[in-house]
Write a protein that holds these residues in place. Sequence first.
Motif, PDB file in Angstrom:
ATOM      1  N   THR A  40      10.101   0.125  -3.233  1.00 54.35           N
ATOM      2  CA  THR A  40       8.550   0.138  -2.819  1.00 54.35           C
ATOM      3  C   THR A  40       8.428  -1.128  -2.018  1.00 54.35           C
ATOM      4  OG1 THR A  40       8.065   1.476  -4.627  1.00 54.35           O
ATOM      5  CG2 THR A  40       6.253  -0.189  -3.489  1.00 54.35           C
ATOM      6  N   GLN A  41       9.381  -2.192  -1.944  1.00 59.74           N
ATOM      7  CA  GLN A  41       9.381  -3.305  -1.220  1.00 59.74           C
ATOM      8  C   GLN A  41       9.416  -3.187   0.202  1.00 59.74           C
ATOM      9  OE1 GLN A  41       8.400  -6.165  -3.038  1.00 59.74           O
ATOM     10  NE2 GLN A  41       8.155  -4.807  -4.796  1.00 59.74           N
ATOM     11  N   SER A  42      10.345  -2.191   0.563  1.00 58.18           N
ATOM     12  CA  SER A  42      10.657  -1.924   1.898  1.00 58.18           C
ATOM     13  C   SER A  42      10.400  -0.524   2.389  1.00 58.18           C
ATOM     14  CB  SER A  42      11.934  -2.360   2.179  1.00 58.18           C
ATOM     15  OG  SER A  42      12.120  -3.922   1.871  1.00 58.18           O
ATOM     16  N   PRO A  64      12.829  -8.109   0.792  1.00 57.14           N
ATOM     17  CA  PRO A  64      12.104  -7.898  -0.064  1.00 57.14           C
ATOM     18  C   PRO A  64      12.909  -6.918  -1.290  1.00 57.14           C
ATOM     19  CG  PRO A  64      10.612  -7.959   1.708  1.00 57.14           C
ATOM     20  CD  PRO A  64      11.865  -7.781   2.361  1.00 57.14           C
ATOM     21  N   MET A  65      13.284  -5.950  -0.645  1.00 55.49           N
ATOM     22  CA  MET A  65      14.125  -4.875  -1.536  1.00 55.49           C
ATOM     23  C   MET A  65      15.359  -5.589  -2.237  1.00 55.49           C
ATOM     24  SD  MET A  65      15.331  -1.001  -0.537  1.00 55.49           S
ATOM     25  CE  MET A  65      17.076  -1.511   0.283  1.00 55.49           C
ATOM     26  N   MET A  66      16.081  -6.232  -1.112  1.00 55.66           N
ATOM     27  CA  MET A  66      17.339  -6.762  -1.652  1.00 55.66           C
ATOM     28  C   MET A  66      17.064  -7.736  -2.540  1.00 55.66           C
ATOM     29  SD  MET A  66      19.337  -4.856   0.100  1.00 55.66           S
ATOM     30  CE  MET A  66      21.020  -5.568  -0.843  1.00 55.66           C
ATOM     31  N   ASN A  67      16.044  -8.563  -2.329  1.00 56.90           N
ATOM     32  CA  ASN A  67      15.764  -9.658  -3.385  1.00 56.90           C
ATOM     33  C   ASN A  67      15.547  -8.926  -4.885  1.00 56.90           C
ATOM     34  OD1 ASN A  67      16.296 -11.822  -1.791  1.00 56.90           O
ATOM     35  ND2 ASN A  67      14.036 -11.995  -1.111  1.00 56.90           N
ATOM     36  N   ALA A 107       1.014  -1.295   0.014  1.00 60.25           N
ATOM     37  CA  ALA A 107      -0.110   0.074  -0.130  1.00 60.25           C
ATOM     38  C   ALA A 107       0.990   1.380  -0.158  1.00 60.25           C
ATOM     39  CB  ALA A 107      -0.775  -0.159   1.056  1.00 60.25           C
ATOM     40  N   HIS A 108       0.246   2.338  -0.504  1.00 62.46           N
ATOM     41  CA  HIS A 108       1.118   3.697  -0.462  1.00 62.46           C
ATOM     42  C   HIS A 108       1.089   4.050   0.837  1.00 62.46           C
ATOM     43  CE1 HIS A 108       2.512   7.199  -1.977  1.00 62.46           C
ATOM     44  NE2 HIS A 108       1.757   8.084  -1.424  1.00 62.46           N
ATOM     45  N   HIS A 109       2.360   4.515   1.047  1.00 63.08           N
ATOM     46  CA  HIS A 109       2.703   5.207   2.467  1.00 63.08           C
ATOM     47  C   HIS A 109       2.491   6.827   2.422  1.00 63.08           C
ATOM     48  CE1 HIS A 109       3.786   1.376   4.492  1.00 63.08           C
ATOM     49  NE2 HIS A 109       4.057   1.024   3.360  1.00 63.08           N
ATOM     50  N   ASP A 110       1.652   7.325   3.383  1.00 61.58           N
ATOM     51  CA  ASP A 110       1.367   8.705   3.029  1.00 61.58           C
ATOM     52  C   ASP A 110       2.332   9.690   3.766  1.00 61.58           C
ATOM     53  OD1 ASP A 110       0.071  11.119   2.506  1.00 61.58           O
ATOM     54  OD2 ASP A 110      -1.426  10.898   4.045  1.00 61.58           O
ATOM     55  N   HIS A 111       3.809   9.443   3.510  1.00 62.48           N
ATOM     56  CA  HIS A 111       4.663  10.331   3.948  1.00 62.48           C
ATOM     57  C   HIS A 111       5.025  11.673   3.383  1.00 62.48           C
ATOM     58  CE1 HIS A 111       5.744   7.123   6.784  1.00 62.48           C
ATOM     59  NE2 HIS A 111       5.882   6.218   5.661  1.00 62.48           N
ATOM     60  N   LYS A 112       5.099  12.703   3.972  1.00 65.86           N
ATOM     61  CA  LYS A 112       5.572  14.113   3.220  1.00 65.86           C
ATOM     62  C   LYS A 112       6.975  14.380   3.620  1.00 65.86           C
ATOM     63  CE  LYS A 112       1.427  14.834   1.656  1.00 65.86           C
ATOM     64  NZ  LYS A 112       1.434  14.861   0.231  1.00 65.86           N
ATOM     65  N   ASN A 124      14.069  18.184   8.999  1.00 66.70           N
ATOM     66  CA  ASN A 124      13.543  18.836  10.023  1.00 66.70           C
ATOM     67  C   ASN A 124      12.719  20.151   9.592  1.00 66.70           C
ATOM     68  OD1 ASN A 124      14.871  17.289  11.975  1.00 66.70           O
ATOM     69  ND2 ASN A 124      16.807  18.529  12.041  1.00 66.70           N
ATOM     70  N   ASN A 125      12.695  20.637   8.344  1.00 63.44           N
ATOM     71  CA  ASN A 125      12.075  21.515   7.712  1.00 63.44           C
ATOM     72  C   ASN A 125      10.478  20.961   7.734  1.00 63.44           C
ATOM     73  OD1 ASN A 125      10.580  23.350   5.988  1.00 63.44           O
ATOM     74  ND2 ASN A 125      12.415  24.214   5.940  1.00 63.44           N
ATOM     75  N   THR A 126       9.444  21.642   8.323  1.00 57.83           N
ATOM     76  CA  THR A 126       8.011  21.129   8.358  1.00 57.83           C
ATOM     77  C   THR A 126       7.365  21.509   7.098  1.00 57.83           C
ATOM     78  OG1 THR A 126       7.374  23.310   9.344  1.00 57.83           O
ATOM     79  CG2 THR A 126       8.001  21.160  10.864  1.00 57.83           C
ATOM     80  N   MET A 127       7.841  22.191   6.286  1.00 60.34           N
ATOM     81  CA  MET A 127       7.139  22.505   4.990  1.00 60.34           C
ATOM     82  C   MET A 127       7.083  21.278   4.006  1.00 60.34           C
ATOM     83  SD  MET A 127       7.475  25.710   2.376  1.00 60.34           S
ATOM     84  CE  MET A 127       9.329  25.257   1.821  1.00 60.34           C
ATOM     85  N   ALA A 128       5.959  20.802   4.038  1.00 58.42           N
ATOM     86  CA  ALA A 128       5.700  19.481   3.108  1.00 58.42           C
ATOM     87  C   ALA A 128       5.671  19.529   1.618  1.00 58.42           C
ATOM     88  CB  ALA A 128       4.484  18.784   3.342  1.00 58.42           C
ATOM     89  N   SER A 129       6.249  18.636   0.855  1.00 56.31           N
ATOM     90  CA  SER A 129       6.328  18.553  -0.415  1.00 56.31           C
ATOM     91  C   SER A 129       5.147  17.520  -1.094  1.00 56.31           C
ATOM     92  CB  SER A 129       7.645  17.925  -0.920  1.00 56.31           C
ATOM     93  OG  SER A 129       7.641  17.441  -2.096  1.00 56.31           O
ATOM     94  N   ASP A 130       4.789  17.762  -2.261  1.00 57.22           N
ATOM     95  CA  ASP A 130       3.677  17.103  -2.858  1.00 57.22           C
ATOM     96  C   ASP A 130       4.142  15.766  -3.518  1.00 57.22           C
ATOM     97  OD1 ASP A 130       1.712  18.837  -1.853  1.00 57.22           O
ATOM     98  OD2 ASP A 130       2.032  20.091  -3.701  1.00 57.22           O
ATOM     99  N   GLU A 131       5.551  15.562  -3.801  1.00 57.31           N
ATOM    100  CA  GLU A 131       5.798  14.414  -4.161  1.00 57.31           C
ATOM    101  C   GLU A 131       5.714  13.490  -3.319  1.00 57.31           C
ATOM    102  OE1 GLU A 131       9.392  14.684  -7.026  1.00 57.31           O
ATOM    103  OE2 GLU A 131       9.873  16.536  -5.835  1.00 57.31           O
ATOM    104  N   SER A 132       5.816  12.195  -4.121  1.00 59.65           N
ATOM    105  CA  SER A 132       5.716  10.865  -3.303  1.00 59.65           C
ATOM    106  C   SER A 132       7.008  10.606  -2.574  1.00 59.65           C
ATOM    107  CB  SER A 132       5.288   9.682  -4.331  1.00 59.65           C
ATOM    108  OG  SER A 132       6.285   9.566  -5.024  1.00 59.65           O
ATOM    109  N   PRO A 133       7.043   9.950  -1.621  1.00 57.73           N
ATOM    110  CA  PRO A 133       8.268   9.232  -0.965  1.00 57.73           C
ATOM    111  C   PRO A 133       9.251   8.617  -1.771  1.00 57.73           C
ATOM    112  CG  PRO A 133       6.394   8.134  -0.183  1.00 57.73           C
ATOM    113  CD  PRO A 133       5.749   9.101  -0.779  1.00 57.73           C
TER     114      PRO A 133
END
Length: 383
Positions: free
Chosen positions: A124-126, A87-90, A2-7, A39-48
């Motif tokens: 994306t695997q990890s 999963p990522m390493m594989n 699933a997509h992780h909603d990180h900013k 440490n800067n709190t201004m979020a980006s709209d790009e995906s992680p």
Amino acid sequence: MAHHDHKFSQATLDTWSDVLEKRKASVQGILEKTIEGLNNTMASDESPEDLIYNLFKIPNKEEASIGKLITVLKNYGLHETDPRLLPMMNEIRKIEQEKEEMFHEAKDPKHWKLNKKDFTRCITQSLALVTKTLQNDLIVPSWNQFCQHMKEIYEICKDANGGKVADYIPQLARFDPNLWSVAICTVDGQRASWGDSKKPFCVQSVSKAYNYAIAASELGADLVHHYVGQEPSGRFFNEICLDTHNKPHNPMVNSGAIITSSLIKNEMNMADRFDHMLNEYRKISGGEYVGFNNAVFLSERATADRNFALSYFMKENGCFPPQTKNLAEALDFYFQLCSLEVTCESMAVMAATLANGGVCPITEERCIASRPARDVLTLMNSC
């Protein structure tokens, strides 16, 4: 996954791009710049995924260095063999193998480079762990400095040669007294080790803590404490005497530990009981090395007069569960658990599982129930 909603902040992206444009930047420099940007709190709209790709993107090329990402993760204390990264390493190895077959050229992992599609497919695997790590959100943030301090302590203690190896079991007396190692695993799975950290040794009395935790997790703490008390007191008092309810006082000394082990899977045959406990120890250690030393087991069984005396005394007083029909088998099982082998590295993960409330930090699997994890730490502290 699933997509992780990180900013991530725009400042982070700017910082990462700036770092990677300077080819001479060290890994430590990348870590410091990454922390500063996040440490800067201004979020980006790009995906992680996009932000991580841009962090490790090679200037003027449409590919990113997955090898450098692995190096950065190592510098935060994560092993390539961490099951959460598997999963990522594989996926990385699968892609690199395809490239090697196509171009007939094998590359050092540090130089692995991937296009955006393949890079994203791998991370994306990890993603959850990679993102948390790059945000410097692990339990020990300044990992390199922490390890430097630990290494200094390791070196200071390296020349200490007081004391002697255990000789109450003949086989243990033959162990090399010059072996010395330190291994660490945090509740977030950050790991480091020094010295003879892969040398196997028997758990011996350390097994008492884990056997109690496993028994209480499987049977419930109340049932275990019906047979074994929780009172910390002197060694002589614990080993020789029973309380007013005719049960040993504490699962952390021999008498209580013998009764505790007799409760575990006591309707199974001996082989299945042993296999069960070996698998439980391996779960607690996150799949790290857990073996068995038959020579120590045989040596311990041959010199077990005190444990047999304690057990016959407890049998006379009705301390054992009704399923225990054969005292010799009950003691054999106890000696087998004392003769399980670990390394400093696998034991560090086992310790971290207790510290993490019973959840193994490198597999995120619950191995010990919450209450037993709390109880065993309390008893260890008080005893």
